[in-house]
Design a protein around this motif. Sequence first.
Motif, PDB file in Angstrom:
ATOM      1  N   LEU B 516       0.837  -1.203   0.000  1.00  0.00           N
ATOM      2  CA  LEU B 516       0.000   0.000   0.000  1.00  0.00           C
ATOM      3  C   LEU B 516       0.872   1.253   0.000  1.00  0.00           C
ATOM      4  CD1 LEU B 516      -2.509  -1.275   2.700  1.00  0.00           C
ATOM      5  CD2 LEU B 516      -2.792  -1.319   0.201  1.00  0.00           C
ATOM      6  N   THR B 517       0.291   2.326  -0.546  1.00  0.00           N
ATOM      7  CA  THR B 517       1.021   3.600  -0.645  1.00  0.00           C
ATOM      8  C   THR B 517       0.351   4.644   0.254  1.00  0.00           C
ATOM      9  OG1 THR B 517      -0.414   4.389  -2.392  1.00  0.00           O
ATOM     10  CG2 THR B 517       1.516   3.111  -3.068  1.00  0.00           C
ATOM     11  N   PRO B 518       1.030   5.760   0.502  1.00  0.00           N
ATOM     12  CA  PRO B 518       0.384   6.844   1.245  1.00  0.00           C
ATOM     13  C   PRO B 518      -0.919   7.289   0.580  1.00  0.00           C
ATOM     14  CG  PRO B 518       2.733   7.243   1.133  1.00  0.00           C
ATOM     15  CD  PRO B 518       2.453   6.045   0.256  1.00  0.00           C
ATOM     16  N   ASP B 519      -0.981   7.192  -0.744  1.00  0.00           N
ATOM     17  CA  ASP B 519      -2.230   7.545  -1.434  1.00  0.00           C
ATOM     18  C   ASP B 519      -3.372   6.641  -1.009  1.00  0.00           C
ATOM     19  OD1 ASP B 519      -1.189   9.611  -2.761  1.00  0.00           O
ATOM     20  OD2 ASP B 519      -1.028   8.604  -4.719  1.00  0.00           O
ATOM     21  N   TRP B 520      -3.052   5.366  -0.828  1.00  0.00           N
ATOM     22  CA  TRP B 520      -4.090   4.446  -0.357  1.00  0.00           C
ATOM     23  C   TRP B 520      -4.611   4.885   1.008  1.00  0.00           C
ATOM     24  CZ3 TRP B 520      -4.097   1.675   4.168  1.00  0.00           C
ATOM     25  CH2 TRP B 520      -5.194   0.805   4.343  1.00  0.00           C
ATOM     26  N   LEU B 521      -3.663   5.285   1.867  1.00  0.00           N
ATOM     27  CA  LEU B 521      -4.049   5.699   3.217  1.00  0.00           C
ATOM     28  C   LEU B 521      -4.908   6.961   3.165  1.00  0.00           C
ATOM     29  CD1 LEU B 521      -3.568   4.770   6.119  1.00  0.00           C
ATOM     30  CD2 LEU B 521      -1.558   6.242   6.204  1.00  0.00           C
TER      31      LEU B 521
END
Lengths: 576, 576
Positions: B516-521
């Motif tokens: 997962l990426t910060p964008d997902w978060l």
Amino acid sequence: MDKILRVDMNNLSTHIEPVPPEWTALGGRALTSTIVAGEVIPTCHPLGKDNKLVFAPGLLSGTTAANSGRFSAGAKSPLTGTIKESNAGGLAAQMFGRLGIKALIIEGLPKGDNWYSLHVSKDGVSIAQETELIGKGNFAVVEALEKRLGKKTGVLTIGPAGEMKMLAANISVKDSDSKLRSHGRGGLGAVMGSKRIKFISIDDSGAPGIQLADREKFTAAARVFARALLDHPGTGQGLPTFGTAEMVNIVNEAGGLPTRNFTYGRYEGHETISGETMRETIIARGGKPRHGCQPGCIIQCSQVYNDKNGKYVTSGFEYETIETLGANACLGNLDQIAEADYIMDDIGVDSIETSVAFGVAMEGGVLPFGDGEGVLRMLREEIGKGTPLGRILGNGAGNVGKAYGITRVPVVKNQAIPAYDPRSIKGIGITYATSTMGADHTMGYAVATNLMGVGGGIVDPLKKDGQVELSRHLQIATVMLDSMGLCLFIGFPAADIPTCVPALMDMINARFGLELTPDWLGGLGVTTLKTERAFNQAAGFTNKDDRLPEFFREPLPPHNAVWDFTDEEIDEFWNF
Amino acid sequence: MDKILRVDMNNLSTHIEPVPPEWTALGGRALTSTIVAGEVIPTCHPLGKDNKLVFAPGLLSGTTAANSGRFSAGAKSPLTGTIKESNAGGLAAQMFGRLGIKALIIEGLPKGDNWYSLHVSKDGVSIAQETELIGKGNFAVVEALEKRLGKKTGVLTIGPAGEMKMLAANISVKDSDSKLRSHGRGGLGAVMGSKRIKFISIDDSGAPGIQLADREKFTAAARVFARALLDHPGTGQGLPTFGTAEMVNIVNEAGGLPTRNFTYGRYEGHETISGETMRETIIARGGKPRHGCQPGCIIQCSQVYNDKNGKYVTSGFEYETIETLGANACLGNLDQIAEADYIMDDIGVDSIETSVAFGVAMEGGVLPFGDGEGVLRMLREEIGKGTPLGRILGNGAGNVGKAYGITRVPVVKNQAIPAYDPRSIKGIGITYATSTMGADHTMGYAVATNLMGVGGGIVDPLKKDGQVELSRHLQIATVMLDSMGLCLFIGFPAADIPTCVPALMDMINARFGLELTPDWLGGLGVTTLKTERAFNQAAGFTNKDDRLPEFFREPLPPHNAVWDFTDEEIDEFWNF
């Protein structure tokens, strides 16, 4: 020349204004709702500086038209948060009519802790500081003002409940027997209390009186209208004989008599509180089984109820109060209910809201079901004195439910559901759900058609068919009555006797020199309802608020009826 | 294998269910809000059979990640009528994490008047009838359960307030010192009380423990993350030294310290209740100026506050409680506030809601401003015992305002505004107005940027510019923290120290074997906020509810700041 009186409590100033042309053909509810919707910020705090309290007589008030003396009070309601109009009998409407006062608008809040009174006369309105009557009950206020200003003075007053800004507080109106009629529901007494006005006295001496554009036409129409009232079995026989308490046995039979906080639809002690029993009791004790709430009433559904010693206890003793204390709180004792009715009038709380609140409190274990002495004590010692328990009860059924964590709380938009269970009388349920002012049977009295065939044919109370259309039709018609200053029961002959509505139109046209049609009147009903709803929407209400509490999905004996309307079916109401 | 535990109180049955795939990457608030929004009828009565109470540990709870032990509780709130998530420290999150319990869902209402407890262990969840501890305070419950089940038992409990379904009731969580942390705000204790569950005990013996997909990566990232916390001046110095009470002088200086029921923005006695004074007092009396609310906390903003004799009084003694009693109710006395804090924890009421309610009650004349003995007496004798006055106070600030007809009532969506006046700290005002859960500073703590420059540059607290964007950014970020089980203060290093967020992502990916990426978060934050808002809209809320009370248009000394956002400016918040 008619006029508007305006009082600004911010700076204690008063003003006389001409009637704007667009208000000329408005009166009663149509006028108060137009003013509130036009001048009050919908999201304002109902007890804050931006709310306004508006009084207006009906279009026919002050004339000789029978039963035309209902007085409208309007504001944003502190109980429901919606727009509110509440009308009452008494003397005020006719006095305002004769004085040519189209509306009295009270705005702002005074600085400081002083209390005030208003005085309305042919010269306008004046403000005075008041000390003597602060804290007094409504009956003491009327008595003192008659001494101070003469027997003929008109009075609007709030009791201790209004002074304490309780959400069930009403505004009381002196009637021709120096007793009280009430602007109940919606807590308008708290709005008057927030403006620190204890009472409004009215002197109509020297009033210009009603100017009729066509006296002959008016008189002829008024005669036809009165005849229709006398000819209808409801207004000519049932109501004059038993008062509204005639409904006890009718609603019990229908299985829609709320009993034990809306748990059952029939009450085994119904005979102890029926209209028949009340009539016998009144006659045996030398009371009056017939009595009018306003001069010129020819229905006379009020009464004078005496105690065992023949001493006056109460009048304006309505079915809804009798039922919600008698069956729903299980008191089963007319004498106790009558005494409670008197106390509620004196401290100035709405008898429906308060009685239903007792039913919820009983479910919460605050006092046992059937504890009439407890009810009387709590009215006097708790609500009347503003103790914490009194504040809980005096803020209505919804508030009691929150205080005690109860889920069986019969309210819509936080206003108590009166004495007709919507599961077994579904038409009134649609009115409760969709009314612009929270649960209120008088907003569209579908009971009459569901149970008594008013309007030419029964709409089966246990079925959904036709109920939405019925309620819509009645809610529109009710606005018309509320705007003319007419008693709600005029709806019976208006629905059933063909000469009634034309006579009404003739009276309005002869009064004002207009050529209005029944279509215009219907349009006034539609427009006013939509104006009220737009105010509510601007205040944040949505169709999600047009719902009955979820416990009405539980079956109600004896029919095991449930509230089975879908959201979409209810929302169909506003499709007009 | 992670699992879902489900309890049906309707028939006293329990179930172990697999985790639906769409819930796998959810935890904490993202999970409770997803479940509540998916399974609870938005218009249901919050204390009725259709509400559900959901507990969930964060995504990182149970791991060695610093400050990852926050436990989320969710339901429809009986205080606000909105969806609600409230998170707390204590032991429960880490125990649930180690037990592999993704969520505990409690639904339905039991028949009859019995009370129950739940027991959670590696074998699932069981229900038992409870009699001994009914009516007891939270501290007595913890003590009794440690005797009954051993010192290591985890506990979630409600006090008398929750049993009485008061709207300010919280759910308390045992911490590692056998003291309490609270799921405050929103009245979730009343929901647990409505389901007649007094406590939930947790036994994590034999727990499978946390399975890390990549232990090495996790450990390295956890170290970087902890370093960031220690390096940030807020989490590394300010909070560990003075606790959250460091805010007293900062907010007073800013002129936003609510004083005398939100009438002034500075309190002349601020030094008597400041973080500096608290620290000195604690040290002089042999208390602990540093203390963690959860194992693995390296900020340690809690404390142990002793009385003059060195005897324990309270811990978790927060700025918001100190301020709302100290300045807003004018107590100005840390010892009295500490004692009040202890009592509120014991009877189980939210200390913010209750303290603000006292400020309103003081304005209503129920007790004088500054009457600390009165506050203590009313907490013990009225709220704790459920007298009518206790019911009024225990139902929160909005309810007190209604009971006494007060218009200066600092609530949004009926939840009390905490210890930051939105006129002088406008960013937090936007959070109060737009939060999906009523007024709550923790939903988007704009104070940190408005007053302390967190996030790289001060957004002027007295100006409107940038506040909507700031609050939006923070509200989205807060969902992320609340979903990982992280303490709110992680927001400080996350905003200011570049290594922090990558370390967080590394921990999540190493925990679950994901990429997962910060964008997902960020997407999780956005999606969850929108899910919560959709629930509220389906419950009947509109943008009209996203407003501050009208009294905030009155100027607040010393800056004479007013709340001057237009409706349109506020509504811009949801444009994302």
